[in-house]
Write an enzyme that holds these catalytic residues in place. Structure first.
Site, PDB file in Angstrom:
ATOM      1  N   GLN A  74       0.855  -1.070  -0.129  1.00 50.04           N
ATOM      2  CA  GLN A  74       0.051  -0.068  -0.014  1.00 50.04           C
ATOM      3  C   GLN A  74       1.159   1.193  -0.018  1.00 50.04           C
ATOM      4  O   GLN A  74       1.066   1.854   1.023  1.00 50.04           O
ATOM      5  CB  GLN A  74      -0.827  -0.012   1.143  1.00 50.04           C
ATOM      6  N   PHE A  75       1.444   1.463  -1.150  1.00 47.48           N
ATOM      7  CA  PHE A  75       2.244   2.797  -1.211  1.00 47.48           C
ATOM      8  C   PHE A  75       1.714   4.161  -0.760  1.00 47.48           C
ATOM      9  O   PHE A  75       2.176   4.951  -0.175  1.00 47.48           O
ATOM     10  CB  PHE A  75       2.877   2.984  -2.715  1.00 47.48           C
ATOM     11  N   THR A  76       0.440   4.258  -0.677  1.00 48.38           N
ATOM     12  CA  THR A  76      -0.341   5.172  -0.407  1.00 48.38           C
ATOM     13  C   THR A  76      -0.510   5.681   1.018  1.00 48.38           C
ATOM     14  O   THR A  76      -0.729   6.797   1.496  1.00 48.38           O
ATOM     15  CB  THR A  76      -1.945   5.245  -1.144  1.00 48.38           C
TER      16      THR A  76
END
Length: 150
Positions: A74-76
């Site tokens: 989950q890079f966000t």
């Protein structure tokens, strides 16, 4: 490295209408974000923290069960919203750096005897879960070395 942990009674990840990862709990959904300064040591340390956190029913951990983990990249989690209306993703590690670290995180959990399922790295995923409690905890590598307040 940032990990949002949610205690779940079940969770799944679907990519293009195909279920690619699924767990029945009690277990943890781990949304995993990586940044430029993360190292294999960071990953190992946080895998140990996730494995040992006593946040499951009966104040148990995944390592006690063992209880399953559904890990989703989950890079966000490194979105920066301080300026403007569009988040900046510049603090997130690029895929060529973060994918091997994410895989190392999964491997470190498995080495501790924890059953792990995953999403598909870099894919558009639909994550479904039943949050149990609800219990949601943020584990941030930058926060682990700071003294507790209060």
């Amino acid at each position: 490295m940032r990990i949002v942990l949610q205690v779940v009674s079940r969770a799944s990840v679907t990519v293009a209408e195909e279920t690619v990862g699924e767990i029945e709990g009690p277990g943890l959904l781990a949304l995993v974000g990586l940044t430029h300064t993360d190292t294999p040591e960071t990953v190992s340390r946080l895998a140990g923290k996730v494995a040992g956190l006593r946040i499951l029913p009966g104040e148990t951990s995944c390592a006690d069960g063992p209880s399953p983990v559904l890990a989703v990249s989950q890079f966000t989690l490194y979105g920066d919203v301080r300026k403007g209306r569009r988040p900046s993703w510049s603090r997130a590690a690029p895929g060529q750096q973060s994918e091997p670290l994410f895989e190392a995180f999964v491997a470190a959990l498995r080495e501790r005897g924890i059953p792990v399922r995953t999403g598909r790295f870099g894919a558009h995923m639909e994550v479904s879960l039943v949050n149990d409690g609800p219990v949601t905890v943020l584990v941030d590598s930058d926060e682990l070395d700071r003294p507790r307040r209060g």
